[in-house]
Design a protein around this motif. Sequence first.
Motif, PDB file in Angstrom:
ATOM      1  N   ILE A  53      29.149  38.482  39.204  1.00 27.79           N
ATOM      2  CA  ILE A  53      28.866  39.013  37.917  1.00 27.79           C
ATOM      3  C   ILE A  53      29.528  39.305  36.636  1.00 27.79           C
ATOM      4  O   ILE A  53      30.755  38.308  37.094  1.00 27.79           O
ATOM      5  CB  ILE A  53      29.151  41.035  38.943  1.00 27.79           C
ATOM      6  CG1 ILE A  53      28.457  40.891  39.939  1.00 27.79           C
ATOM      7  CG2 ILE A  53      28.929  41.504  37.529  1.00 27.79           C
ATOM      8  CD1 ILE A  53      29.238  42.218  40.129  1.00 27.79           C
ATOM      9  N   SER A  54      28.404  39.050  35.529  1.00 27.03           N
ATOM     10  CA  SER A  54      28.881  38.330  34.724  1.00 27.03           C
ATOM     11  C   SER A  54      29.094  39.702  34.033  1.00 27.03           C
ATOM     12  O   SER A  54      28.370  41.285  34.141  1.00 27.03           O
ATOM     13  CB  SER A  54      27.654  37.814  33.489  1.00 27.03           C
ATOM     14  OG  SER A  54      27.306  36.683  34.294  1.00 27.03           O
ATOM     15  N   ARG A  55      29.732  39.960  33.434  1.00 29.80           N
ATOM     16  CA  ARG A  55      30.364  40.653  31.568  1.00 29.80           C
ATOM     17  C   ARG A  55      30.682  40.902  30.226  1.00 29.80           C
ATOM     18  O   ARG A  55      31.351  39.377  30.107  1.00 29.80           O
ATOM     19  CB  ARG A  55      31.267  41.277  32.563  1.00 29.80           C
ATOM     20  CG  ARG A  55      30.680  42.528  33.742  1.00 29.80           C
ATOM     21  CD  ARG A  55      29.897  43.744  33.382  1.00 29.80           C
ATOM     22  NE  ARG A  55      30.265  44.606  34.825  1.00 29.80           N
ATOM     23  CZ  ARG A  55      29.075  43.897  35.415  1.00 29.80           C
ATOM     24  NH1 ARG A  55      27.922  43.492  34.967  1.00 29.80           N
ATOM     25  NH2 ARG A  55      28.869  45.166  36.212  1.00 29.80           N
ATOM     26  N   VAL A  56      30.001  41.068  29.641  1.00 25.82           N
ATOM     27  CA  VAL A  56      30.423  40.650  28.283  1.00 25.82           C
ATOM     28  C   VAL A  56      31.282  41.441  27.710  1.00 25.82           C
ATOM     29  O   VAL A  56      31.087  42.649  27.739  1.00 25.82           O
ATOM     30  CB  VAL A  56      29.346  40.829  27.195  1.00 25.82           C
ATOM     31  CG1 VAL A  56      29.644  40.135  26.379  1.00 25.82           C
ATOM     32  CG2 VAL A  56      28.133  39.983  27.725  1.00 25.82           C
ATOM     33  N   ALA A  57      32.514  41.158  27.509  1.00 29.00           N
ATOM     34  CA  ALA A  57      33.725  41.772  26.805  1.00 29.00           C
ATOM     35  C   ALA A  57      33.230  42.584  25.235  1.00 29.00           C
ATOM     36  O   ALA A  57      33.036  41.512  24.517  1.00 29.00           O
ATOM     37  CB  ALA A  57      34.721  40.760  26.548  1.00 29.00           C
ATOM     38  N   PRO A  58      32.836  44.134  25.249  1.00 32.79           N
ATOM     39  CA  PRO A  58      33.169  45.101  23.941  1.00 32.79           C
ATOM     40  C   PRO A  58      33.646  44.395  22.747  1.00 32.79           C
ATOM     41  O   PRO A  58      33.549  45.041  21.679  1.00 32.79           O
ATOM     42  CB  PRO A  58      32.630  46.094  24.342  1.00 32.79           C
ATOM     43  CG  PRO A  58      33.994  46.518  25.600  1.00 32.79           C
ATOM     44  CD  PRO A  58      33.431  44.452  26.242  1.00 32.79           C
ATOM     45  N   GLU A  59      35.296  44.386  23.242  1.00 31.25           N
ATOM     46  CA  GLU A  59      36.044  44.116  22.134  1.00 31.25           C
ATOM     47  C   GLU A  59      37.384  43.264  22.445  1.00 31.25           C
ATOM     48  O   GLU A  59      37.061  42.719  23.633  1.00 31.25           O
ATOM     49  CB  GLU A  59      36.448  45.365  22.390  1.00 31.25           C
ATOM     50  CG  GLU A  59      37.460  46.201  23.212  1.00 31.25           C
ATOM     51  CD  GLU A  59      37.367  47.708  22.540  1.00 31.25           C
ATOM     52  OE1 GLU A  59      38.854  48.034  23.567  1.00 31.25           O
ATOM     53  OE2 GLU A  59      37.116  48.301  21.570  1.00 31.25           O
ATOM     54  N   ASP A  60      38.192  43.137  21.954  1.00 36.28           N
ATOM     55  CA  ASP A  60      39.417  41.412  22.542  1.00 36.28           C
ATOM     56  C   ASP A  60      40.130  42.570  23.017  1.00 36.28           C
ATOM     57  O   ASP A  60      40.282  43.919  23.233  1.00 36.28           O
ATOM     58  CB  ASP A  60      40.094  41.323  21.077  1.00 36.28           C
ATOM     59  CG  ASP A  60      39.387  40.219  20.519  1.00 36.28           C
ATOM     60  OD1 ASP A  60      38.376  39.779  20.822  1.00 36.28           O
ATOM     61  OD2 ASP A  60      39.881  39.953  18.630  1.00 36.28           O
ATOM     62  N   THR A  61      40.397  41.737  24.178  1.00 39.14           N
ATOM     63  CA  THR A  61      41.328  42.103  25.325  1.00 39.14           C
ATOM     64  C   THR A  61      42.125  41.306  25.813  1.00 39.14           C
ATOM     65  O   THR A  61      41.989  40.484  26.182  1.00 39.14           O
ATOM     66  CB  THR A  61      39.800  42.834  26.404  1.00 39.14           C
ATOM     67  OG1 THR A  61      41.280  44.091  27.024  1.00 39.14           O
ATOM     68  CG2 THR A  61      39.597  42.366  26.848  1.00 39.14           C
TER      69      THR A  61
END
Length: 210
Positions: free
Chosen positions: A102-110
């Motif tokens: 499953i692909s996810r895109v980070a909405p902010e630096d983490t």
Amino acid sequence: MREYFTALVKGRRRNPGTDPISSWIAVWDDLEPDRAAADEAVFHLALFMVLAALETTSHVLAGAVRLLLEHPRQRDWLRTRPEHIPGALDEVLRYDAPIHMISRVAPEDTVLAGVTIRENEMVQLMVGAAHHDPRQYADPELFDIRRRSPHLSFGGGIHFCLGSALARMEAECLLTALLQRLPGLQLAGAPGWASRVAFRRLITLPVARA
């Protein structure tokens, strides 16, 4: 499929109805002032819904049949105890999930598990590997329809699969009928797989009646 769904979205914009695509257009029009961008978003959503529903459900059905035929003792045990079919399906979903990545895109630096992930970077969640993690499952390589363990095959949170109840119902109907009507069904050859990573897909599943 692009040609078909692009035309469908355009048609619903001209003549909206009570169907899901018309509803999605209305929602996206409130979110996106650019109508072309809104239509593109609806196109991708419609395409995803079709692919996700057909691909995943077909693999769950085919995968359940394959695994039960590969484990005849468990198949015979389940035939006399159909009330355990829902639990058996959960083990199918754990053992060989319809989506392995499953692909996810980070909405902010983490920072995740000590690894820095920058804003807008993509992260691949390896569901298939997680389901065989020995820290989470005892004997993870063992297919056991009496196992009662959670799995990630339907996602979670806001991404939880909308079609999970329908997929379960279809699979329960299939296995109930299969176990009753075709008690002598067996594999007649090696399964064939598509060369893919994220979506699992059986190309062939040869079976025969004993």
